[in-house]
Scaffold this motif. Structure first.
Motif: not given
Length: 706
Positions: A550-569
């Motif tokens: 959640a913290y990552c998505n708040y920092i990168h509000k317009d780019n969720k892919a940054i927080c999803d990287a390397d997380q897989g399924s």
């Protein structure tokens, strides 16, 4: 359709389903496999020219009234019958030489199919004057001198008291001290042995008593003694101690020290476990611990030596328990299950107490769980005997795992089985090197095309739930699916909540691809939710798991892919949405859980977010505005602290004053009571003395001296 018709249709469907299931349970290609199926009583039709399966459930045939009619003629039905014959049944008899008959019958022969229960009955009657061998195993370290003295004084009385029960008694004695090796024993200073047989079992009481009187005590370094070493030798040295074959045997082990535990003899090189053999050469070789040891040895009891007649009481009690109760032991092949009706803990007790000269009846049941391996013997034995006695009941099993028609080979006829085999049990038995097999039409399978491949479960018009194929009337599931209808998904992927590290949140088990939640400890309820994370304390743990994402998505509000990287399924089923403070508190997220995570270098400000599940998807709503920690008024805090300190100080002084007054009052009262008890008048000071000379004041009360 009226109600009566609906009921009839339901009953008809139930009968059809039951019939199909029974047919499937007896799905075998040979007569031997058919009749030996333990879970169902199956029968085989050896009649030539029948259609459909030859192996059928007897229950289904009885329900459809096909036995001996349309399906198969009675003379061709292979259904081995149960047979039970008492082969040896000697009557109860007594013989002083030890050949008593106390159990009957002695041999039972049974012909039985796997899965068929066999009820049997055995009778027990205790013999009079049954031989009794009593062997004393004494700890003869110096601390046991008193106990050996008691034994010396009571030896003759023990023999006489036991002779009341049986006139066929023998006594013997052996001893132990310690393992004869350093560091347990100093060979120069100490006299020690692990076991010594002083006198073998005898009825010569003069020799027995004189042997006891000549026993010399030993010594050693440590507290533990060689009790288990001596006990093992007393049990295994049968010829040396002269244990009788037909006799009740009692070993009385007397010690005041604990025994050695496994492995503590390595220090002296004793690294090999005992070989369970006798090693006598020239006759040598604490409380809770012995209670536990008695539990590990069948038939053993523990008692404390109290001096006086305690030895006699212990021996008499042990013999009475041994002779007046019975415990049946059994030995059976691994594929045979034996149960004996001898619940001694029930109320009232069953099959335990044996009255004097009375007969006891014991019931039991055995079940052959499966056929033995072909390489094993044709006859299989089950033996049952009372603990401590050599006599036994022998049950010989003839297990029906082969049909009578399979034991016969027919003649080869050119027009039958293509001249490459013969009819056996109604089907072609091919010669070596020949293979006969039916070519089935579409939709049928089996060696004889007897299975309908459309008869498997078909929900939503999909055979086997769409996760398998119907072969021989049964579902053959695809990889990753199981159960009879392929409805069980073996993959636990759906049991992991998005962005979670444990299946079912660690509070349940993943069964068939879905979570089955555990019971909450200390409560009469279970965890709930799709992932078993719905409970009072579960939300905090889930917030901790999600706070970094959640913290990552708040920092990168317009780019969720940054927080999803390397997380897989882990994030494939996560929906992230930003809301203002009014929206995140609205009814749209009524069931969502509240969480927060502190921002770095933001003066204690934190991000607020909420989460909830929509089916198996995780929806995270993040508040756009930051929350700041409340600002405190320092003057109010300081004033409150000072006021609190003053209040505590004043209260302390008041309480101290009250306690001092109460103490002084008690002390004065105590002083008054002691003075009255001593005869003093407490109305005046006991140190006061009257004056010896009185002087009057001439001007007191206007008086004058003339």
């Amino acid at each position: 359709m009226n109600i009566l018709m609906q009921i009839r249709l339901k009953l008809f469907l139930i009968l059809i389903i039951s019939y199909i299931n029974n047919v499937r349970s007896c799905n075998f290609d040979t007569c031997g496999e058919c009749i030996s199926y333990a879970e169902e009583k199956c029968v085989w039709c050896a009649q030539d020219g029948i259609t459909g399966p030859r192996c059928r459930s007897l229950k289904s045939l009885s329900a459809t009234k096909e036995v001996g009619s349309s399906w198969c003629k009675p003379e061709y039905i292979q259904n081995p019958k149960f047979e039970m014959v008492v082969a040896e049944d000697k009557q109860f008899a007594e013989n002083k030489n030890g050949s008593q008959v106390q159990i009957k019958p002695q041999v039972i022969k049974v012909k039985v199919r796997p899965g068929e229960p066999v009820d049997f009955t055995m009778h027990f009657k205790p013999a009079k004057d049954y031989p009794l061998d009593v062997y004393y195993l004494m700890d003869i370290s110096y601390t046991m001198q008193t106990n050996l003295k008691d034994l010396k004084q009571q030896a003759l009385k023990i023999y006489k008291d036991l002779s009341v029960y049986t006139n066929n008694v023998r006594l013997g004695i052996g001893s132990f001290v310690e393992k004869p090796g350093f560091p347990y024993v100093d060979p120069i200073r100490h006299t020690s042995h692990a076991f010594r047989n002083h006198i073998s079992l005898t009825d010569n009481m003069k020799l027995f008593i004189s042997t006891i009187e000549n026993i010399k005590f030993g010594s050693n370094f440590d507290d533990r003694e060689a009790g288990l070493d001596g006990l093992m030798q007393a049990m295994t040295c049968r010829e040396e101690i002269q244990w009788r074959e037909h006799a009740r045997r009692i070993i009385i082990m007397s010690t005041d020290a604990p025994y050695h535990s496994a492995g503590d003899g390595k220090i002296v090189g004793a690294i090999k476990p005992h070989d369970m053999q006798c090693h006598l050469k020239n006759n040598k070789i604490p409380e809770t611990e012995y209670k536990n040891l008695a539990r590990q040895i069948t038939g053993a009891t523990f008692a404390r030596l109290e001096g006086g007649d305690s030895v006699i009481k212990i021996i008499k009690q042990a013999y009475e328990e041994l002779s007046n109760t019975i415990q049946i032991m059994h030995k059976a092949p691994p594929f045979v299950n034996v149960t004996i009706d001898q619940d001694c803990n029930s109320v009232p007790k069953k099959n335990c107490l044996v009255q004097h000269k009375k007969q006891l009846t014991i019931n039991g049941t055995l079940v052959v769980k499966s056929c033995p391996k072909p390489s094993s013997k044709n006859k299989h034995i089950v033996t049952l005997n009372p603990y401590g006695l050599r006599e036994n009941l022998r049950i010989e099993l003839d297990i029906a795992c082969e049909c009578s028609c399979e034991k016969e080979n027919g003649s080869i006829v050119p027009d039958i089985c293509h001249g490459s085999g013969f009819i056996q049990c109604g089907i072609c038995k091919c010669l070596p090197g020949r293979c006969g097999q039916c070519e089935c039409q579409n939709g049928f399978s089996g060696n004889f095309c007897e299975f309908d491949d459309n008869s498997c479960p078909k929900p939503n018009n999909q055979l086997c739930f769409g996760h398998g194929r119907c072969i021989k009337g049964q579902c053959s599931c695809d990889i990753g699916y199981s159960e009879k209808d392929c409805s069980c998904k073996n993959d636990d992927k759906d049991c992991y909540a998005p962005y979670a590290t444990e299946a079912c949140s660690g509070k349940g088990k993943c069964i068939c691809g879905a979570c089955v939640c555990d019971t909450i400890k200390g409560k009469n309820e279970t965890y709930s939710g799709v992932f078993c994370d719905s409970c009072d304390e579960c939300a905090a743990a889930r917030c901790t798991e999600l706070q970094n994402y959640a913290y990552c998505n708040y920092i990168h509000k317009d780019n969720k892919a940054i927080c999803d990287a390397d997380q897989g399924s882990k994030v494939s089923n996560i929906i992230v949405e930003f809301m203002n403070k009014k929206e995140i508190n609205g009814p749209k997220l009524f069931t969502a859980k509240w969480c927060k995570t502190e921002l770095e270098n933001k003066n204690g400000s934190y991000v607020v977010f909420r989460y909830q599940y929509v089916n198996h998807d995780l929806k995270i709503a993040i508040q756009e505005e930051l929350e700041s920690p409340p600002k405190a008024n320092i003057w109010i805090a300081a004033g409150s602290a000072i006021g609190l300190v003053l209040l505590i100080g004043i209260l302390t002084v008041i309480i101290w004053k009250i306690l001092v007054d109460i103490h002084d009052k008690k002390e004065y009262k105590k002083f008054q009571d002691e003075a009255l008890a001593a005869g003093y008048d407490v109305s005046q000071n006991p140190l006061y003395q009257d004056p010896s000379i009185n002087f009057s004041n001439p001007v007191y009360n206007n008086q004058c001296i003339t």
